[in-house]
Write a protein that holds these residues in place. Structure first.
Motif, PDB file in Angstrom:
ATOM      1  N   VAL A 269       0.810  -1.140   0.127  1.00 37.64           N
ATOM      2  CA  VAL A 269      -0.049  -0.171   0.022  1.00 37.64           C
ATOM      3  C   VAL A 269       0.907   1.238  -0.099  1.00 37.64           C
ATOM      4  O   VAL A 269       0.582   2.144  -0.909  1.00 37.64           O
ATOM      5  CB  VAL A 269      -1.041  -0.023   1.226  1.00 37.64           C
ATOM      6  CG1 VAL A 269      -1.434   1.410   1.489  1.00 37.64           C
ATOM      7  CG2 VAL A 269      -2.098  -1.072   0.884  1.00 37.64           C
ATOM      8  N   ALA A 270       1.733   1.355   0.932  1.00 38.45           N
ATOM      9  CA  ALA A 270       2.769   2.624   1.163  1.00 38.45           C
ATOM     10  C   ALA A 270       3.611   2.616  -0.218  1.00 38.45           C
ATOM     11  O   ALA A 270       3.708   3.811  -0.622  1.00 38.45           O
ATOM     12  CB  ALA A 270       3.349   2.321   2.344  1.00 38.45           C
TER      13      ALA A 270
ATOM     14  N   GLY B 148       2.036   4.840  -2.707  1.00 36.34           N
ATOM     15  CA  GLY B 148       1.702   6.184  -2.550  1.00 36.34           C
ATOM     16  C   GLY B 148       0.509   6.302  -1.745  1.00 36.34           C
ATOM     17  O   GLY B 148       0.100   7.609  -1.542  1.00 36.34           O
ATOM     18  N   ILE B 149       0.016   5.399  -1.179  1.00 35.47           N
ATOM     19  CA  ILE B 149      -1.214   5.426  -0.346  1.00 35.47           C
ATOM     20  C   ILE B 149      -0.711   5.831   1.186  1.00 35.47           C
ATOM     21  O   ILE B 149      -0.149   4.838   1.614  1.00 35.47           O
ATOM     22  CB  ILE B 149      -2.000   3.971  -0.400  1.00 35.47           C
ATOM     23  CG1 ILE B 149      -2.486   3.967  -1.947  1.00 35.47           C
ATOM     24  CG2 ILE B 149      -3.319   4.343   0.609  1.00 35.47           C
ATOM     25  CD1 ILE B 149      -3.383   2.596  -2.149  1.00 35.47           C
ATOM     26  N   THR B 150      -1.082   6.859   1.771  1.00 31.99           N
ATOM     27  CA  THR B 150      -0.736   6.993   3.158  1.00 31.99           C
ATOM     28  C   THR B 150      -1.893   7.031   3.981  1.00 31.99           C
ATOM     29  O   THR B 150      -1.845   6.816   5.398  1.00 31.99           O
ATOM     30  CB  THR B 150      -0.191   8.430   3.199  1.00 31.99           C
ATOM     31  OG1 THR B 150      -0.965   9.468   2.620  1.00 31.99           O
ATOM     32  CG2 THR B 150       1.277   8.619   2.440  1.00 31.99           C
ATOM     33  N   THR B 151      -2.989   6.939   3.412  1.00 30.66           N
ATOM     34  CA  THR B 151      -4.482   6.586   4.450  1.00 30.66           C
ATOM     35  C   THR B 151      -5.109   5.448   3.785  1.00 30.66           C
ATOM     36  O   THR B 151      -5.419   5.824   2.509  1.00 30.66           O
ATOM     37  CB  THR B 151      -5.144   7.907   4.463  1.00 30.66           C
ATOM     38  OG1 THR B 151      -4.249   9.052   5.312  1.00 30.66           O
ATOM     39  CG2 THR B 151      -6.371   7.821   5.373  1.00 30.66           C
TER      40      THR B 151
ATOM     41  N   LEU C  78       3.609  -0.228  11.005  1.00 26.18           N
ATOM     42  CA  LEU C  78       2.863   0.367   9.695  1.00 26.18           C
ATOM     43  C   LEU C  78       3.343   1.651   9.119  1.00 26.18           C
ATOM     44  O   LEU C  78       3.721   2.550  10.006  1.00 26.18           O
ATOM     45  CB  LEU C  78       1.273   0.604  10.074  1.00 26.18           C
ATOM     46  CG  LEU C  78       0.501  -0.568  10.927  1.00 26.18           C
ATOM     47  CD1 LEU C  78      -0.936  -0.225  11.265  1.00 26.18           C
ATOM     48  CD2 LEU C  78       0.507  -2.066   9.731  1.00 26.18           C
ATOM     49  N   ARG C  79       3.459   1.477   7.844  1.00 23.54           N
ATOM     50  CA  ARG C  79       3.964   2.642   7.160  1.00 23.54           C
ATOM     51  C   ARG C  79       2.655   3.840   6.937  1.00 23.54           C
ATOM     52  O   ARG C  79       2.889   4.835   6.886  1.00 23.54           O
ATOM     53  CB  ARG C  79       4.536   2.248   5.722  1.00 23.54           C
ATOM     54  CG  ARG C  79       5.790   1.606   6.006  1.00 23.54           C
ATOM     55  CD  ARG C  79       6.213   0.876   4.723  1.00 23.54           C
ATOM     56  NE  ARG C  79       7.549   0.297   4.636  1.00 23.54           N
ATOM     57  CZ  ARG C  79       7.924  -0.969   5.161  1.00 23.54           C
ATOM     58  NH1 ARG C  79       6.987  -1.358   5.667  1.00 23.54           N
ATOM     59  NH2 ARG C  79       8.971  -1.380   5.190  1.00 23.54           N
ATOM     60  N   ALA C  80       1.446   3.258   6.554  1.00 25.02           N
ATOM     61  CA  ALA C  80       0.399   3.917   6.363  1.00 25.02           C
ATOM     62  C   ALA C  80      -0.343   4.225   7.315  1.00 25.02           C
ATOM     63  O   ALA C  80      -0.280   3.442   8.503  1.00 25.02           O
ATOM     64  CB  ALA C  80      -0.586   3.384   5.191  1.00 25.02           C
TER      65      ALA C  80
END
Length: 379
Positions: A86-87, A90-93, A129-131
């Motif tokens: 996900v991260a 480019g997905i941060t949320t 978690l990154r996001a």
């Protein structure tokens, strides 16, 4: 001690235009935006600087947790692998879809999704978690046990979105038996008799449970202030029902009539980013690109391919004359954030979260170079 980061020589994508300049982050927030060249900070070398993507509907966690029929992977390991993907897109949320309701033909048993949510919370506490992960409860209202599954999340602050869906034959996504036969009979290898029995059972469950379960879950969400989404609305009657329930988000409408009516009623119309990339729906319904051309597409979701969320806006901006790149990127940043009440992200603006993505545009597929969440590099 104040923490500052400068990104320079970037093509900064705002909601309505693109400017060349620099962005200053201070203590995890956007502190300044300056036009013009700079020799200070990390040099983006002309790459795009965009807000972190906001994903409202992805089923992809299921693919990591249940990668094969009958297989259940270690939940924490599944979450970390999924979060990395996900991260890296480019997905941060991200709103992780957890399925509510199961029957003898599929789904998860009661308690499995509750355990997954608890593991997600643990992963957050342990800084794994990154996001930024939140929960989207996908409620299959035609199942007998959907309320029992839903009630396990009664006091869970992670829940930020609930959707109401009915995948029975003749309903919404599957208005024709041709679509349903391809998706279920062929996919599951059912005989004619077994498929007929399966269809009859699903239709009976829908007739008995869908309406009361839909009403009860909608009432609970209204009382708790949880944003609500419809799913696969096909007719004006479906849209009227959605408006009556106070629904904010129209996920995957299956007809132009329903999409246009939803948009006109103030609902944000959400379609799949894979639909944009492929140029068609995987289930034979309307093409998202056609909705964009009609001006009634508001939000994109990666659905089952996380990277499609960064890929699709570039396809859309390149192929639909009336959609600019800032408008296309707003469908995966600012608009989804607003749809669920997250006003602190989704835009490059002073005071908002420092959720930043560095993207290199190519002639074919964009490249995600780096990702920051609240000013901290995570990918």
């Amino acid at each position: 001690m104040t923490a500052e980061t400068v990104f320079s020589n970037a093509q900064i994508v705002l909601e309505d235009r693109i400017i060349a300049g620099s962005v200053l982050l201070r203590d995890g927030r956007i502190a300044d935006i300056c036009e013009g060249s700079s020799r200070v900070g990390e040099d983006f070398e002309g790459d795009y600087l965009i807000p972190g993507l906001v994903e409202l509907h992805t089923d992809h966690l299921e693919a990591h947790y249940a990668p094969r029929p009958g297989v259940r992977w270690v939940k924490m390991a599944a979450i970390q692998a999924y979060d990395t993907q996900v991260a890296g897109s480019g997905i941060t949320t991200v709103f992780d879809c957890l399925r509510m309701g199961s029957d003898d033909e599929g789904g998860f048993q009661q308690g499995e999704m509750r355990d997954m949510a608890d593991t997600l919370a643990q992963a957050g506490r342990e800084n794994r978690l990154r996001a930024d992960h939140r929960i989207h409860l996908r409620c299959e209202v035609s199942t007998e046990n959907v309320l029992a599954h839903f009630e396990q999340f009664e006091n869970d602050p992670q829940v930020g979105l609930v959707s109401l869906m009915d995948h029975a034959p003749g309903q919404r996504q599957f208005q024709t038996m041709d679509q349903y036969t391809l998706y279920y009979k062929t996919k599951r290898g059912l005989s004619d008799d077994a498929f007929a029995e399966f269809c009859a059972r699903q239709q009976a469950l829908s007739a008995r449970y869908s309406a009361p379960h839909r009403a009860e879950i909608a009432k609970a969400c209204a009382e708790r202030g949880i944003p609500l989404a419809s799913h696969d609305d096909a007719t004006l009657a479906h849209v009227e029902e959605s408006v009556g329930y106070g629904i904010r988000l129209a996920e995957f409408p299956t007809s132009f009539e329903a999409a246009e009516a939803s948009h006109a009623a103030g609902l944000s119309v959400l379609m799949g980013a894979p639909n944009i990339v492929r140029g068609m729906s995987h289930s034979g319904n309307i093409a998202a690109r056609d909705l964009a051309e009609r001006g009634v597409l508001d939000v994109l979701s990666s659905d089952y391919v996380p990277f499609s969320l960064i890929h699709a806006p570039f396809v859309l901006a390149g192929e639909v004359e009336t959609v600019s790149l800032p408008q296309a990127l707003a469908m995966v940043t600012a608009t989804p954030a607003r749809a669920v009440g997250l006003d602190d992200r989704g835009r490059i603006a002073i005071g908002l979260r420092g959720d930043i993505v560095r993207v290199q545009r190519s002639e074919t597929i964009p490249v995600v170079r780096s990702v920051w969440r609240e000013g901290r590099r995570v990918a």
